[in-house]
Each structure stands twice: as C-alpha cells, then as structure tokens.
Design a protein around this motif. Sequence first.
Motif, PDB file in Angstrom:
ATOM      1  N   ALA A  74       0.815  -1.205   0.000  1.00  0.00           N
ATOM      2  CA  ALA A  74       0.000   0.000   0.000  1.00  0.00           C
ATOM      3  C   ALA A  74       0.854   1.261   0.000  1.00  0.00           C
ATOM      4  O   ALA A  74       0.413   2.312  -0.484  1.00  0.00           O
ATOM      5  CB  ALA A  74      -0.939  -0.002   1.203  1.00  0.00           C
ATOM      6  N   ALA A  75       2.062   1.169   0.534  1.00  0.00           N
ATOM      7  CA  ALA A  75       2.945   2.341   0.599  1.00  0.00           C
ATOM      8  C   ALA A  75       4.234   2.102  -0.181  1.00  0.00           C
ATOM      9  O   ALA A  75       5.279   2.655   0.144  1.00  0.00           O
ATOM     10  CB  ALA A  75       3.270   2.657   2.063  1.00  0.00           C
ATOM     11  N   ARG A  76       4.158   1.304  -1.234  1.00  0.00           N
ATOM     12  CA  ARG A  76       5.394   0.938  -1.949  1.00  0.00           C
ATOM     13  C   ARG A  76       6.037   2.145  -2.620  1.00  0.00           C
ATOM     14  O   ARG A  76       7.269   2.303  -2.562  1.00  0.00           O
ATOM     15  CB  ARG A  76       5.121  -0.175  -2.947  1.00  0.00           C
ATOM     16  N   GLU A  77       5.244   2.993  -3.269  1.00  0.00           N
ATOM     17  CA  GLU A  77       5.841   4.166  -3.922  1.00  0.00           C
ATOM     18  C   GLU A  77       6.497   5.072  -2.890  1.00  0.00           C
ATOM     19  O   GLU A  77       7.614   5.562  -3.088  1.00  0.00           O
ATOM     20  CB  GLU A  77       4.768   4.942  -4.690  1.00  0.00           C
ATOM     21  N   GLU A  78       5.776   5.286  -1.793  1.00  0.00           N
ATOM     22  CA  GLU A  78       6.319   6.155  -0.744  1.00  0.00           C
ATOM     23  C   GLU A  78       7.573   5.559  -0.124  1.00  0.00           C
ATOM     24  O   GLU A  78       8.530   6.287   0.198  1.00  0.00           O
ATOM     25  CB  GLU A  78       5.259   6.388   0.331  1.00  0.00           C
ATOM     26  N   THR A  79       7.587   4.245   0.037  1.00  0.00           N
ATOM     27  CA  THR A  79       8.760   3.590   0.627  1.00  0.00           C
ATOM     28  C   THR A  79       9.971   3.727  -0.283  1.00  0.00           C
ATOM     29  O   THR A  79      11.097   3.995   0.168  1.00  0.00           O
ATOM     30  CB  THR A  79       8.469   2.107   0.898  1.00  0.00           C
ATOM     31  N   PHE A  80       9.762   3.555  -1.588  1.00  0.00           N
ATOM     32  CA  PHE A  80      10.867   3.722  -2.542  1.00  0.00           C
ATOM     33  C   PHE A  80      11.375   5.162  -2.534  1.00  0.00           C
ATOM     34  O   PHE A  80      12.592   5.406  -2.580  1.00  0.00           O
ATOM     35  CB  PHE A  80      10.417   3.326  -3.943  1.00  0.00           C
TER      36      PHE A  80
END
Length: 875
Positions: free
Chosen positions: A791-797
């Motif tokens: 759910a937060a993959r873009e933010e994590t990257f």
Amino acid sequence: MKTIPSLLIAAVFATLTFAVWAYLNRPTREPPWPPVIQGFAFSPFRANEDPTHNEMPTDAEIDADLALLEGKVKAVRTYSVAGTLADVPELAERHGLNVALGAWLDTHRDKNEEQLKEAIELANTHQNVVRVLVGNEVLFRNELPIEELEKYLDRARAAIAQPVGTAETWHGWLAHPELAQHVDFIGVHLLPYWEGASVEQAVEYSLVQFKRLQKTFPHKPIVVAEIGWPSRGRTHESAVASVANEALFLRRFLYRAQKEQITYYVMEAFDQPWKAFQEGAVGSYWGVYDVERRPKFAFTAPIVRIPEWHILAAVSIAVSLLVLGLLYLNSGTLRNRGRSFLAVVVYAAATIAVWVIYDFTQQYMTVSSVVSGVLLLLGMLGVLLVLLAEAHEWAEAHWVEYRRRLGAPMPGGTATQPKVSIHVPAYNEPPAMLIETLDALARLDYPDFEVLVIDNNTRDEAVWRPVEAHCAALGPRFRFFHVAPLAGFKAGALNYALDRTAPDATVVAVIDSDYVVDARWLRDLTPAFLDERIAIVQAPQDYRDAGENAFKAMCYAEYRGFFQIGMITRNERNAIIQHGTMTMVRRPQLQACRWAEWCITEDAELGLRIFESGYDASYVPESYGRGLMPDTFIDFKKQRFRWAYGAMQIIKAHARALFLEGGPLSPGQRYHFVAGWLPWIADGCNLLFNLAALGWSAAMVWAPGRVDAPLVLYSVLPLSLFSFKLAKLVHLYHVRVGANLRQTVAAAIAGLALTHTIGRATVKGLVTSSEPFFRTPKKRRNSGLWHALAAAREETFMMAGLLLSAWAVSYTALPQNAGPDHFAWIIVLLIQAVPYASSLIVSLMSAYPLPARLLGTSYRPMGRTGRQPEADLSG
C-alpha cells in the motif's frame, strides 16, 4: 475593515522593514584603495569569449583594458601566451605597464613546448616583462609530475635574465619545498575564501601563511601571485562571497601590503564568466571590475553591502502594502494581533522575494542559469504564496473578534419545516450498515420527509435485497431503487433520485450510506432556508469509529482540522466546500445545476456552480451525523486521491470564473477556492521537486566537483514552509480543535502520509481529464505486513531514495564543497523523506492496529452546544 488600525500596523512594519534594510546595509569604513596598486591578475576575456574554445580577445579589446588600468596599477600578470595574449607585453608598454608573463602548462606536452618558447622569446624582447611564471597551480591540479615542472623551470631560467618562478598554493609550497631550488622567487596564491576563512579573519589568515613561507624559504623572495575574494558564489564554511566582502578584504589587504612592503597581484582585474564551467559559478566573480568593465564597489567611500538598498527597501514595502491590503480586505473582524501577525509574515516574505530577485539579476546569465534560475524563482514564489495563504488562514482561524456568518441551529415552527427528500446513494454496501443508516433516518424528529435509497450497479442480490426489504418494512416514506446499469457513479445515482423526488419536496438532503444521523438534524437546520438566498446548508462530516484502533484515531484527528478550521474561515466569505454527505440543497437550484457526472467530486463542483449562480451557503459547525472512516491505508489514500483529482477537474472547468475579474464569484470566493487548493497543488510541485532532487543529488554524487548543491536560500524556503505549517497545525489543533499533543502529532503524521498521494492526484488531474470514481469500502478487514508495504510501496521507494541520496551526498562531498549550501541540501533531503516515512508508518498501523487510547480518550465536540457525545477513543 478597521482602516486606522490597519494603516498604523502597516506603517509601523514599513518603518521596521526600512530600518532592517538600513541596518543590514550600514556603511563600513575601511582604508581607502591606494591610488596605484602593484599588480592585477589580467585575463582580458569578454562575456562572449572563452579560451577553452579558442575564443580570444582582439588586440583592440586588450588595449582598451590596459588603457582602463593605466595609472591605477604598476603591472599586470598574465597566464598564457596563446593567440593574442602574446601581444600583452607590447600593448602594455604603450601604457607604461610592467608584465609578469605567464606560460601555461598542463598535460598537453606539445602545447607546453610552444608556451615555453613563446614566453622566453617575449621575455627576451620586451623590457617591461619583469618576471616570468612558468605554470599555474600545476601541482595543485596534479597535471604534471614535479620533476617535469622542474625541468621546464630550469630551461626558462637558463634562457632569460628575468626572475623565473611558478605559482602554487601556500600548502603546495610547504608540501614540495624542493621545488624552491628551481625558482628565483616563490609565487604563492593566497585565496582564503577557498579555505573557508571568514572575511573578518581572512587578511590576517593570509598574512600568517605568507610569513610561514618567508620562514620556510628565507632566501627566496615571496611574490603573492594571486590574492582576492569573490563578489558572488557559494558560502564555504565561514567564507561568504559578496561584493561588500570583496571590497572589505581587498581594501584591508592593500593597506597591510603597502605597510609591510609585499609584492602582490590582486585576483583579478575583470570578471571572467568563462571560468564558471571550470570552477563553478564563483569562478566568474573575482574581478574588481565586472565583465562590462565597471567597478563593482567604491574604492574610497564607506562600504555598503547593497548600494541600491534604498530602492529595494521601497519596492519591498510597496509590495508588502499591496499584499497586506488584499489580505485585510473583508477582514473587519480580525483583531489587531492577527493583523500584526499577517504584517510580520507579509513584510518578511516580500523582503525575501525582492532580495532574491535582485540577487538573481546580479549574476552573469547563461541559458542554463536562466532556466534553472527561473524555475527556482517560480518555486520560491510558489512557496511564498502557500506561506501567505497558510498565514491568512491561521490569523482568521484564531485572531478574530466574532464570526459574521457562522451558521447555528435555528428555532422554527411548522411554517419553517419544508418537505425534505433525503437521498442515500449506495453501491455494494454492507446491508447491516446501510440498514443502521436507514433506522437512524426513521427516527428523525421531523414531520415531512422522504428517503430515497439508490443502489446502483450492485451485482450481488444478497447485498441489496435485504435493504430493499427493510425499506418496505419502514413504510411508504422509504423508497428503494436498484438500477443496473447506471452511468455516472455517485452523481448518476443522485441525478436518478432527483428525477424521482416527490413533487412537493423543496429541499434535497444527501447523506452517505454509512451515516447515522441525529434525530434533530432536519428540525435544526431547515429553518436556514427561510433566507431566500441560502441554497446550501452544510453540516460537518464526522465519524463514529475513531475508537476502533489507533489508525482510525489518526485519520479522525486529520479529518477534524478542515471542518473546525478551514470550513469556518471559508464560511466567512460564503466560500465553503460542499460535501456529498450531511448536506442540504434547495431543490430549484439543484434541479437547475444537477450533479456533474463528469467530475469525481461532484459535491464540491455543485457547490461552486451554485455560488456562480449567485446563491449563498451556510455552514453549521456542529455534528449532526457520523459515518465510518476507511479501514485501510490504501482506502484512505484512494479517498484523498479522489478529492484532490476532483479539485483539479473543478479548477480547469471553472478557470474563467475562478481567475477572471468580473465573473459571478466574489473576490473572497475566488480567493478561498484557489488558496484552499493551493497547498494540494504545492504537493504536486513538491512531488516534481523530489524527483528533481533525486536527479540533482545523483549528479552531485557522480560529479562532486562539477555539480554543486542548490543555493542555501532555495533550501531554506521549503524548510521554512514546512516548519511554518507544522507550527500552525500544532497551535490551531490545540486552540481550535481541542486536541492534545499526541492527537496533534497523529494528525500531522496522517496528513503527511497523504502528501505523495495528493501530489500524484494534482499532477494527474492537471494533465488528464477523467478518472474512475472510487467508492470508499466499509467494514474491510485489515491486511498483513505484505499488504501494508504494498500500500505504501511508492512512498517507501521515495523515502529510501531520499535517505540514500542524503547519505551519498554527505559521503562523497569534496572538502571545498562543504558549506551551508551543502549542509542545507542534506537537511532538505532528510525533511523531504518525512512524508514518505509517515506513509509507511500509517500503512503499518492500519495493518497492525494499536489501541486508540494511545492517542488520548476524547476530543472537544464540534460546534457550540455539544449535543453529540464526544468522540470516544478509549476502545
């Protein structure tokens, strides 16, 4: 508007602003520039000339430069004898100037031979050649081995009668004392700027190194081949490049040099823009004269930081008065403290903007500098606009005497109770939840209403059949429609209901399928329609499941700010955002406008069109119904994406009404709709900024000697905005929302967690025309770790990229790049990672819910009567 207090406040802060400009530009008395100095480093290239591209000055240009220096200097020092530079000795003779002749050495051996032969010939031909410098910082640049340099020096000494030397930094001479055996004098460069010395200590620092060389080489004359200070460039540790500091350093040094009989060449006569490619922007700005051959500072008068400061102060005050006047318009209820607060922010912002624009215009323009500079200036102006909008909302949310248009429940008899048609759109909603909503409507303390439930496109009969049966059981007031297919999403369902509304209903109310309303909702709020100009009555969105877990408690904290701060200030100028739940609309106006099926925020779009039709809205900041919040972070994000994307659809569709004078909207309405969505647009710009920051940081790591960090000012501005918004949130959540510290922090984290989503939505909304409507699911189960990370993959990257960039920029920095610009850029990268880290934190909390009581037990209820029970977070 309080004219006299406003004028007094504006005048006081105008005086203070002028005083600040005057204080920062107070004259500094220094020893005067000598009538004639010993020497100038002389590079006669003009703005469009570059020796690295074999673009050489003409003899006429060189002669003009020497004529300008005639009578002001005894000698000039050159660096090369290539092309027309070989004519300098002859041209200098005409003007009575001596020459310290330079032969350029680098890795090109064939050219080195040409330089050496030409220098020997010129030295033997012209009597005004008083010394020869073979090579310039050859060892410092590591371009030749010392043994090879020594051979060149020995050959020159054997061929000419004048003293022969080479120029190196002072530490280069100390590192290679054996080189002194091959020279007649020690040519040293003393450039304390590059060593991070403050201008106050720079002269003394330089003389200390000079005396170290005298002590180390007692039998060799020491010639200061370069000494100077740049008028513009990046700050290196304590060394600040400025015109005033250049004047101060040189005038102090020249006084000491004359007193101590030092031989020197001031670095340099004229600015050389071509050096920017090799040395960074600062390389262009070492001249005493600019590239147009104008002196950059006063030679005898007191030194002033910005000689034109009077004009800049006047411009900043004029801009401040204009902006302040606009902010004071229609702000008659604003207390003097609020006006003073705005004055502080406005005058500071205007002063910074004027100074930055002035500073930008002082640099030598290239295509790249113009493009990057304009982009950075636009970014700065955007930051200042958001800052002003945030400051205005802060002032109007806290420092007001009273609210002129704050809606309140109105007592009314049967004559003030029009028939209300309540529309409940639903798609694939849990039947038990929707039945609870209908039961609450059935308990309404109101004599004349109907309820239309529109279930559109739900495929599973097991979902909608129980609701249909329950409507039948509740009686003829409740009508159920299952329609499939039905286009237009929620707007399509509401238009379908509008067409089937009872003919005698004069008010249409809308609630979401998860809302449990208060029994007095209609009785309290329908009397507002006695005012014929009122077309919308809006109560806040509120939620009843904040006590389920800490994730929902965080979401609840974030939601409350808008309805207890933003909506109240917007209501003062009849500019609220209509919401698709807990809203009532006068039927004729609704039928004239209808719900926009092209817009995924059809509620806000409808409200704006009703304003454009000349009608008013009333906001009652008291909770009359509570719904359910998203159960997962991905749903929280999708809901906010829809809101932000829809806002961009509205801005594009209503651009003429929002941005052009003379339209149907009042200035206050245009202001609030544009300023209210400006922070979301700023999030879109911030997303683009972060992507650019990653690219810029990668370039800094890849080529640390060629790519510098952005100037500190462009880093300080976003940091200042971040700090300002954080301070505003903490203060207003305490005094207006009634949140404790933990709830305030929770609201901040939840809001920051949506920054990336809002940024994506605004960018996409501005460049595309449509996006599918996303329904916020209810009663969804929490997922595990993998789903939380997904759910937060873009933010994590993005978080990982920014943190890695901060580490890499710090780790690979060259010593000469260390300074405030570099440090501030690392801080910016770390701060920019905070919203992305917040997304990961909130996503994990949605997957592994903690008790809501961690954030406190309750909030102050919305509104003034407190009829609704407090939001209990003790579950």
